[in-house]
Write a protein that holds these residues in place. Structure first.
Motif, short mmCIF file in Angstrom:
data_model
loop_
_atom_site.label_atom_id
_atom_site.label_comp_id
_atom_site.label_asym_id
_atom_site.label_seq_id
_atom_site.Cartn_x
_atom_site.Cartn_y
_atom_site.Cartn_z
N LYS A 184 0.83 -1.21 0.00
CA LYS A 184 0.00 0.00 0.00
C LYS A 184 0.87 1.26 0.00
CE LYS A 184 -3.81 -2.16 2.56
NZ LYS A 184 -4.46 -2.25 3.90
N ASP A 185 1.94 1.20 0.77
CA ASP A 185 2.84 2.35 0.85
C ASP A 185 3.53 2.57 -0.49
OD1 ASP A 185 3.70 4.37 2.61
OD2 ASP A 185 5.65 3.41 2.82
N CYS A 186 3.93 1.48 -1.13
CA CYS A 186 4.53 1.57 -2.47
C CYS A 186 3.54 2.15 -3.46
CB CYS A 186 4.97 0.17 -2.92
SG CYS A 186 5.63 0.10 -4.60
N ARG A 187 2.30 1.72 -3.38
CA ARG A 187 1.26 2.23 -4.28
C ARG A 187 1.09 3.72 -4.13
NH1 ARG A 187 -3.84 3.69 -5.47
NH2 ARG A 187 -5.11 2.40 -6.88
N ILE A 238 8.52 -2.27 -5.51
CA ILE A 238 7.52 -3.34 -5.59
C ILE A 238 8.20 -4.69 -5.67
CG2 ILE A 238 7.20 -3.25 -8.12
CD1 ILE A 238 4.29 -3.89 -7.70
N LEU A 239 9.34 -4.77 -6.37
CA LEU A 239 10.08 -6.03 -6.42
C LEU A 239 10.60 -6.42 -5.04
CD1 LEU A 239 12.05 -5.67 -9.77
CD2 LEU A 239 10.12 -7.18 -9.30
N VAL A 244 9.78 -9.92 -0.22
CA VAL A 244 9.47 -10.16 1.19
C VAL A 244 8.24 -11.06 1.32
CG1 VAL A 244 8.90 -9.11 3.41
CG2 VAL A 244 10.55 -8.00 1.91
N VAL A 245 7.24 -10.83 0.47
CA VAL A 245 6.10 -11.76 0.44
C VAL A 245 6.61 -13.18 0.20
CG1 VAL A 245 4.01 -12.46 -0.80
CG2 VAL A 245 4.43 -10.03 -0.36
N GLY A 246 7.51 -13.31 -0.78
CA GLY A 246 8.08 -14.62 -1.06
C GLY A 246 8.81 -15.21 0.13
N GLU A 326 10.71 -7.41 -17.73
CA GLU A 326 10.60 -8.87 -17.58
C GLU A 326 10.72 -9.30 -16.12
OE1 GLU A 326 11.87 -11.40 -21.27
OE2 GLU A 326 13.39 -9.85 -20.97
N PRO A 327 11.68 -8.77 -15.35
CA PRO A 327 11.70 -9.11 -13.92
C PRO A 327 10.42 -8.67 -13.20
CG PRO A 327 13.79 -8.15 -14.56
CD PRO A 327 12.86 -7.95 -15.72
N LEU A 328 9.92 -7.49 -13.54
CA LEU A 328 8.69 -6.99 -12.91
C LEU A 328 7.52 -7.92 -13.21
CD1 LEU A 328 7.02 -4.75 -11.47
CD2 LEU A 328 6.76 -3.68 -13.73
#
Length: 458
Positions: A184-187, A238-239, A244-246, A326-328
């Motif tokens: 959310k902060d990134c958004r 975002i990456l 971190v989600v991962g 591509e990474p994104l």
């Protein structure tokens, strides 16, 4: 083939260069954002008197028709036109003629792609947030089902102290909530419009940047054209957030993998979320959890790739920045699928409560409680720690379970031990005493489950 820079060059681009430099094979997925940005840009051109109403109508209608064709799979992408931007603009001009050639007035592919990727990241974050919530709901549901199922908690992968399966699963709900906050902060940070920044220094043809930003749902416009073009902070951010989600999904996966081993035997996964062996007919492999653990490495790699690509670039745009997409795209696709499949896997998981409670009943897990018992009898903690350590050593040397040591054996260690020392090892009583906020007391766990149910029902 029409080329956007044909006036400067006398030779066509070499085929190898086209193959090496094209991005349409993957950036085509920005088509919705590209078309939305082009319509907003054209509307600003109309307001500035650069387009007639008829020309604007032709551009808007043509772009919407192209959008429908792409969504229906009826659009042919050309490698020779390099990217999503030129493919759409070229097709628009082919369909509507001269008005299409006016669309690119006062913009560059530099601010165009910066706008498209911000819009894309914003939309994907919104979708990922929904999937995070879905996994949180699955974990809370399972935590509620096994709120009182006692099991060992581990440090250094050694049995440490007793917890409950409900408390353990809620730990991942907390982690995922921090992940959601980061996204959310990134958004919020990325939701500013670079359109109007041009190639590097804006344009002498000034359009209403704020009006364009409002139409596209941005909160503001960028204030420095060079930063707007060169900025890839939001992609790195975002990456990082997805990495971190991962990490959290990978840690959860490792727990599930261990729980499903014969050695632990705490949990079992559905047949729908496991695979067998081509050789060993007895096998039931936790492939979803293993793949999640493995794919997390790709998320880290994607973050590193973009950070390395950006780190040495002078301002502003350099073609290296094409390597951000591509990474994104890969990280977004990977995390979305991982969240979905893990939510499904957790929802179908069952817990062997008897096996988990048996493991939690190991009296060694309550050695710290025995030290607390001595503290309550006036023994300084460091001394209490030493006295319990001696009791553990006696238990091991004599082959006597810690909770079965006699009054005489405890007394031989220290007269600080009373005849009620063995009462410490009543598991239910031990849990009842853990009343501090955040501890695995059943009442705490159920209160937190109720909290999350309220949050996740919104």
């Amino acid at each position: 083939m029409w080329v956007m820079w044909k006036g400067r060059f006398s030779k066509p681009t070499a085929d190898l260069v086209q193959r090496y430099g094209e991005s349409v094979s993957y950036d085509w997925r920005l088509f919705r954002q590209d078309i939305a940005g082009s319509i907003a840009h054209a509307r600003a051109q109309l307001k500035a008197g650069l387009l007639s109403q008829e020309e604007f109508n032709a551009i808007e209608s043509g772009l919407k028709d192209i959008l429908k064709d792409i969504e229906a799979g009826n659009f042919s992408w050309s490698r020779e036109l390099e990217d999503v931007h030129m493919n759409i603009e070229s097709e628009l001009t082919r369909r509507i003629g001269a008005p299409g050639a006016k669309l690119h007035t006062a913009r560059s592919r530099n601010d165009q792609v910066a706008t498209d990727t911000r819009l894309y990241c914003r939309a994907e974050i919104d979708e990922i947030l929904g999937k995070v919530r879905h996994l949180q709901r699955a974990l809370v549901m399972k935590a509620k089902e096994y709120a009182d199922a006692m099991m060992p908690g581990y440090t250094h992968l050694q049995r440490a102290q007793p917890v409950t399966m409900g408390h353990h699963l809620l730990a991942y709900v907390e982690m995922l909530d921090r992940d959601a906050d980061r996204l959310k902060d990134c958004r919020r940070r990325l939701n500013v419009s670079p359109l109007g920044s041009g190639a590097i220094a804006g344009s002498t043809i000034c359009l209403d940047r704020h009006g364009i930003a409002v139409e596209l749902g941005f909160d503001a416009v960028t204030e420095n054209s060079m930063d707007a073009i060169a900025d890839r902070d939001y992609i790195m951010e975002i990456l990082f957030d997805l990495a971190v989600v991962g990490a959290h999904l990978s840690r959860m996966s490792e727990d599930v993998i261990l729980w499903c081993t014969a050695e632990f035997g705490f949990a079992s996964l559905s047949d729908a979320h496991t695979t067998g062996s081509s050789l060993m007919p007895q096998k039931k492999n936790p492939d979803v959890a293993e793949l999640t653990r493995g794919k997390t490495g790709r998320l880290y790699g994607n973050l590193t790739a973009v950070m390395v690509a950006v780190k040495g670039l002078p301002l502003t745009y350099n073609r290296d920045l094409q390597e951000d997409k591509e990474p994104l795209f890969d990280s977004i696709d990977t995390v979305k699928l991982a969240l979905d499949v893990n939510a499904e896997m957790i929802a179908a998981m069952t817990v062997n409560t008897a096996r988990a409670r048996e493991a939690a009943s190991d009296p060694m897990l309550l050695a710290t409680d025995l030290a607390d018992y001595l503290v309550r009898r006036g023994v300084p903690f460091r001394k209490a720690h030493e006295l319990v350590g001696k009791a553990v050593a006696m238990s091991i040397s004599t082959g006597t379970p810690l909770n079965k040591l006699s009054d005489e054996q405890f007394a031989s260690i220290s007269n600080a031990y009373g005849t009620d020392a063995r009462d410490v090892f009543e598991l239910t009583k031990a849990f009842a005493q853990r009343t501090n906020p955040g501890a695995p007391n059943s009442d705490n766990t159920r209160r937190r489950i109720a909290y999350w149910e309220g949050i996740l029902s919104k």
